[in-house]
Design a protein around this motif. Structure first.
Motif, PDB file in Angstrom:
ATOM      1  N   LEU A 151       0.859  -1.184   0.000  1.00  0.00           N
ATOM      2  CA  LEU A 151       0.000   0.000   0.000  1.00  0.00           C
ATOM      3  C   LEU A 151       0.892   1.230   0.000  1.00  0.00           C
ATOM      4  O   LEU A 151       1.660   1.450   0.934  1.00  0.00           O
ATOM      5  CB  LEU A 151      -0.904   0.003   1.241  1.00  0.00           C
ATOM      6  CG  LEU A 151      -1.862   1.190   1.370  1.00  0.00           C
ATOM      7  CD1 LEU A 151      -2.908   1.172   0.252  1.00  0.00           C
ATOM      8  CD2 LEU A 151      -2.538   1.189   2.742  1.00  0.00           C
ATOM      9  N   ALA A 160      -3.022   0.520  -3.811  1.00  0.00           N
ATOM     10  CA  ALA A 160      -2.801  -0.794  -3.234  1.00  0.00           C
ATOM     11  C   ALA A 160      -2.534  -1.757  -4.385  1.00  0.00           C
ATOM     12  O   ALA A 160      -3.278  -1.762  -5.371  1.00  0.00           O
ATOM     13  CB  ALA A 160      -4.027  -1.247  -2.443  1.00  0.00           C
ATOM     14  N   VAL A 193      -8.731   1.777   3.693  1.00  0.00           N
ATOM     15  CA  VAL A 193      -8.797   0.467   4.344  1.00  0.00           C
ATOM     16  C   VAL A 193      -9.716  -0.462   3.559  1.00  0.00           C
ATOM     17  O   VAL A 193      -9.373  -1.626   3.292  1.00  0.00           O
ATOM     18  CB  VAL A 193      -9.284   0.615   5.801  1.00  0.00           C
ATOM     19  CG1 VAL A 193      -9.553  -0.750   6.426  1.00  0.00           C
ATOM     20  CG2 VAL A 193      -8.254   1.382   6.626  1.00  0.00           C
ATOM     21  N   THR A 196      -8.135  -1.565   0.228  1.00  0.00           N
ATOM     22  CA  THR A 196      -7.092  -2.572   0.405  1.00  0.00           C
ATOM     23  C   THR A 196      -7.700  -3.926   0.752  1.00  0.00           C
ATOM     24  O   THR A 196      -7.270  -4.971   0.239  1.00  0.00           O
ATOM     25  CB  THR A 196      -6.111  -2.128   1.490  1.00  0.00           C
ATOM     26  OG1 THR A 196      -5.656  -0.800   1.219  1.00  0.00           O
ATOM     27  CG2 THR A 196      -4.906  -3.056   1.548  1.00  0.00           C
ATOM     28  N   ALA A 197      -8.702  -3.916   1.617  1.00  0.00           N
ATOM     29  CA  ALA A 197      -9.377  -5.165   1.967  1.00  0.00           C
ATOM     30  C   ALA A 197     -10.064  -5.771   0.751  1.00  0.00           C
ATOM     31  O   ALA A 197     -10.041  -6.994   0.550  1.00  0.00           O
ATOM     32  CB  ALA A 197     -10.396  -4.918   3.081  1.00  0.00           C
ATOM     33  N   VAL A 218       3.482  -1.058   3.954  1.00  0.00           N
ATOM     34  CA  VAL A 218       2.928   0.280   3.708  1.00  0.00           C
ATOM     35  C   VAL A 218       4.074   1.258   3.475  1.00  0.00           C
ATOM     36  O   VAL A 218       5.025   1.316   4.258  1.00  0.00           O
ATOM     37  CB  VAL A 218       2.053   0.755   4.883  1.00  0.00           C
ATOM     38  CG1 VAL A 218       1.329   2.052   4.518  1.00  0.00           C
ATOM     39  CG2 VAL A 218       1.036  -0.326   5.265  1.00  0.00           C
ATOM     40  N   ARG A 231      -6.014   0.299  11.769  1.00  0.00           N
ATOM     41  CA  ARG A 231      -7.251  -0.098  11.083  1.00  0.00           C
ATOM     42  C   ARG A 231      -6.965  -1.177  10.044  1.00  0.00           C
ATOM     43  O   ARG A 231      -7.738  -2.130   9.896  1.00  0.00           O
ATOM     44  CB  ARG A 231      -7.908   1.114  10.433  1.00  0.00           C
ATOM     45  CG  ARG A 231      -8.551   2.079  11.397  1.00  0.00           C
ATOM     46  CD  ARG A 231      -9.815   1.471  12.010  1.00  0.00           C
ATOM     47  NE  ARG A 231     -10.847   1.261  11.008  1.00  0.00           N
ATOM     48  CZ  ARG A 231     -11.651   0.199  10.958  1.00  0.00           C
ATOM     49  NH1 ARG A 231     -11.517  -0.777  11.848  1.00  0.00           N
ATOM     50  NH2 ARG A 231     -12.572   0.084  10.011  1.00  0.00           N
ATOM     51  N   LEU A 232      -5.879  -1.051   9.328  1.00  0.00           N
ATOM     52  CA  LEU A 232      -5.524  -2.063   8.336  1.00  0.00           C
ATOM     53  C   LEU A 232      -5.300  -3.419   9.009  1.00  0.00           C
ATOM     54  O   LEU A 232      -5.763  -4.452   8.520  1.00  0.00           O
ATOM     55  CB  LEU A 232      -4.270  -1.632   7.568  1.00  0.00           C
ATOM     56  CG  LEU A 232      -4.451  -0.488   6.578  1.00  0.00           C
ATOM     57  CD1 LEU A 232      -3.093   0.076   6.165  1.00  0.00           C
ATOM     58  CD2 LEU A 232      -5.215  -0.956   5.334  1.00  0.00           C
ATOM     59  N   HIS A 233      -4.605  -3.404  10.131  1.00  0.00           N
ATOM     60  CA  HIS A 233      -4.337  -4.653  10.860  1.00  0.00           C
ATOM     61  C   HIS A 233      -5.644  -5.295  11.328  1.00  0.00           C
ATOM     62  O   HIS A 233      -5.835  -6.521  11.221  1.00  0.00           O
ATOM     63  CB  HIS A 233      -3.424  -4.372  12.047  1.00  0.00           C
ATOM     64  CG  HIS A 233      -3.209  -5.558  12.937  1.00  0.00           C
ATOM     65  ND1 HIS A 233      -2.447  -6.654  12.550  1.00  0.00           N
ATOM     66  CD2 HIS A 233      -3.670  -5.838  14.186  1.00  0.00           C
ATOM     67  CE1 HIS A 233      -2.447  -7.546  13.516  1.00  0.00           C
ATOM     68  NE2 HIS A 233      -3.177  -7.078  14.516  1.00  0.00           N
ATOM     69  N   LEU A 236      -7.813  -6.352   7.901  1.00  0.00           N
ATOM     70  CA  LEU A 236      -7.209  -7.361   7.025  1.00  0.00           C
ATOM     71  C   LEU A 236      -6.785  -8.619   7.784  1.00  0.00           C
ATOM     72  O   LEU A 236      -6.548  -9.656   7.162  1.00  0.00           O
ATOM     73  CB  LEU A 236      -5.992  -6.780   6.298  1.00  0.00           C
ATOM     74  CG  LEU A 236      -6.254  -6.069   4.969  1.00  0.00           C
ATOM     75  CD1 LEU A 236      -7.087  -4.805   5.164  1.00  0.00           C
ATOM     76  CD2 LEU A 236      -4.947  -5.733   4.278  1.00  0.00           C
ATOM     77  N   VAL A 240       0.879  -5.819   9.468  1.00  0.00           N
ATOM     78  CA  VAL A 240       1.002  -4.577   8.704  1.00  0.00           C
ATOM     79  C   VAL A 240       2.297  -3.892   9.126  1.00  0.00           C
ATOM     80  O   VAL A 240       2.501  -3.615  10.313  1.00  0.00           O
ATOM     81  CB  VAL A 240      -0.199  -3.648   8.936  1.00  0.00           C
ATOM     82  CG1 VAL A 240      -0.017  -2.327   8.192  1.00  0.00           C
ATOM     83  CG2 VAL A 240      -1.493  -4.332   8.505  1.00  0.00           C
TER      84      VAL A 240
END
Length: 268
Positions: A151, A160, A193, A196-197, A218, A231-233, A236, A240
């Protein structure tokens, strides 16, 4: 606005070479450049002063918006300035410039960059997808089988990508209308987010476990935003990692690709 940029120490110093090559990362907010036998990344605002009837001092113009060239003439002036930053010795004519462009850039966007760089440098120009270069600069084994999730969070565009075997095999992009010194605004952050998801969800079922196991890397200035990483962690459900000095990942990766011309990466 001044055209004077800043210079950041670049470590480790790349091996000495005897070719006049420069790598170039044209960003919405900042532009970075580095010569192959240089020792520091030249970093300046992506803005130039152009003549204006309203102001004797001229008007500041930003020729790159949301990762794309919006003012070709001002882009040419910006490239002139950043090439001077990178090639301070001026002892030899440039032989080659490698520049990053967004994966989402259209053919005309890419041609605008190629034209500006070629006219300013007077030499061969190679374009590489910026997220692929950022992955290389982050230490991802881009030539490996992957798949690797990357990302790249810039000031004007977030991309992404899935990287495997030296290629970007899938990608998604979100153009930004505004960012702050603290990073992405809340709505944009959630959009990144979800984007990417969604990219991970649409990968073939047999590849998703490997992609999750490899984690998400990232890059870009936005990688410094802790809320985004958290939030990504959470969403997903994978590791991260923000690469060190993420704002310089693309220029570092371009340097590595330029030093390894046989690397299995497709130039544009």
């Amino acid at each position: 606005m001044s055209d004077v940029g800043s210079v950041h120490e670049h470590s480790p110093r790349p091996p000495a070479v005897h070719r006049a090559h420069v790598v170039l990362d044209l960003g919405t907010s900042r532009t970075r450049s580095l010569s192959l036998d240089g020792f520091a990344i030249a970093d300046r605002p992506s803005a130039v002063v152009v003549p204006s009837p309203e102001s004797a001092a001229g008007m500041p113009v930003r020729p790159i918006r949301r990762g794309m060239v919006v003012d070709p003439g001002a882009c040419l002036r910006l490239v002139h300035l950043v090439l001077q930053d990178a090639w301070l010795s001026g002892g030899r004519p440039l032989e080659h410039v490698m520049a990053g462009v967004p994966r989402a850039a259209t053919g005309s966007d890419r041609q605008a960059v190629r034209t500006a760089v070629a006219e300013a440098a007077g030499c061969e120009v190679t374009l590489v997808e910026a997220p692929l270069a950022a992955a290389a600069g982050a230490g991802v084994d881009i030539a490996g089988p992957g798949p690797y999730l990357v990302l790249d969070v810039g000031a004007g565009i977030v991309e992404a990508v899935v990287v495997s075997g030296g290629f970007v095999t899938d990608a998604a992009a979100l153009q930004l209308s505004a960012t702050t010194s603290a990073g992405l605004l809340p709505d944009a952050l959630e959009g990144v987010v979800e984007m990417t998801a969604g990219l991970l969800r649409r990968q073939p079922a047999h590849l998703r476990p490997a992609a999750r196991a490899n984690g998400l890397t990232v890059t870009g200035g936005g990688a410094l935003q802790t809320r985004l990483l958290d939030r990504l962690h959470t969403v997903l459900r994978t590791q991260v990692t923000a690469t060190p000095e993420p704002q310089h990942a693309t220029i570092r990766g371009l340097l590595r690709l330029c030093l390894r011309p046989a690397a299995p990466v497709i130039a544009l």
